[in-house]
Design a protein around this motif. Structure first.
Motif, PDB file in Angstrom:
ATOM      1  N   THR A   1       0.834  -1.203   0.000  1.00 17.62           N
ATOM      2  CA  THR A   1       0.000   0.000   0.000  1.00 17.62           C
ATOM      3  C   THR A   1       0.867   1.250   0.000  1.00 17.62           C
ATOM      4  N   TRP A   2       1.894   1.267   0.835  1.00 11.68           N
ATOM      5  CA  TRP A   2       2.798   2.418   0.891  1.00 11.68           C
ATOM      6  C   TRP A   2       3.481   2.626  -0.457  1.00 11.68           C
ATOM      7  N   ARG A   3       3.927   1.522  -1.076  1.00 18.91           N
ATOM      8  CA  ARG A   3       4.607   1.621  -2.370  1.00 18.91           C
ATOM      9  C   ARG A   3       3.665   2.188  -3.436  1.00 18.91           C
ATOM     10  N   LEU A   4       2.438   1.697  -3.473  1.00 19.70           N
ATOM     11  CA  LEU A   4       1.479   2.174  -4.470  1.00 19.70           C
ATOM     12  C   LEU A   4       1.127   3.644  -4.246  1.00 19.70           C
ATOM     13  N   GLU A   5       1.001   4.056  -2.979  1.00 19.64           N
ATOM     14  CA  GLU A   5       0.708   5.455  -2.689  1.00 19.64           C
ATOM     15  C   GLU A   5       1.843   6.360  -3.161  1.00 19.64           C
ATOM     16  N   ILE A   6       3.065   5.946  -2.889  1.00 22.16           N
ATOM     17  CA  ILE A   6       4.215   6.761  -3.292  1.00 22.16           C
ATOM     18  C   ILE A   6       4.320   6.814  -4.807  1.00 22.16           C
ATOM     19  N   GLU A   7       4.064   5.695  -5.469  1.00 21.64           N
ATOM     20  CA  GLU A   7       4.105   5.688  -6.931  1.00 21.64           C
ATOM     21  C   GLU A   7       2.991   6.542  -7.524  1.00 21.64           C
ATOM     22  N   ALA A   8       1.826   6.521  -6.921  1.00 18.46           N
ATOM     23  CA  ALA A   8       0.678   7.258  -7.453  1.00 18.46           C
ATOM     24  C   ALA A   8       0.807   8.761  -7.226  1.00 18.46           C
ATOM     25  N   PHE A   9       1.280   9.149  -6.050  1.00 18.72           N
ATOM     26  CA  PHE A   9       1.315  10.569  -5.704  1.00 18.72           C
ATOM     27  C   PHE A   9       2.712  11.163  -5.772  1.00 18.72           C
ATOM     28  N   GLY A  10       3.710  10.352  -5.963  1.00 19.50           N
ATOM     29  CA  GLY A  10       5.075  10.858  -6.004  1.00 19.50           C
ATOM     30  C   GLY A  10       5.715  10.849  -4.629  1.00 19.50           C
ATOM     31  N   SER A  11       4.943  11.149  -3.614  1.00 17.02           N
ATOM     32  CA  SER A  11       5.450  11.117  -2.244  1.00 17.02           C
ATOM     33  C   SER A  11       4.274  11.227  -1.289  1.00 17.02           C
TER      34      SER A  11
END
Length: 98
Positions: free
Chosen positions: A43-53
């Protein structure tokens, strides 16, 4: 009894996701080392990939909340203007009659 929910900082989440990109690292091995679930790490990885940070995600949520607030305020102000137009039209018709 239930488990207490743990909160992680954005820096911790970013560092955990960065470990996924190390040679030989897998989602399972990194999550085991950190004591978190693989789903949480994903989930953390997908959030960072989706929003940049995480910061970008937080800014986007703040912007969305501000947009909702501004739309409500705009609707209220439009209603006030409508009331003032009706009042001025009412008093204008009364002022014309002697």
């Amino acid at each position: 009894m239930g488990r207490q929910r743990r909160n992680y900082t954005d820096d911790y989440k970013a560092a955990a996701v960065e470990r996924l990109y190390e040679p030989g690292a897998t989602q399972g091995s990194v999550s085991s080392e950190l004591g978190i679930t693989g789903t949480q790490l994903k989930t953390w990885r997908l959030e960072i990939e989706a929003f940049g940070s995480s910061e970008a995600k937080r800014r986007q949520k703040a912007d969305a909340a501000e947009l909702v607030r501004l739309r409500k305020e705009n609707r209220r102000l439009a209603e006030e203007v409508e009331i003032l137009h009706k009042a001025s039209a009412f008093f204008a018709t009364r002022a014309v009659k002697p």
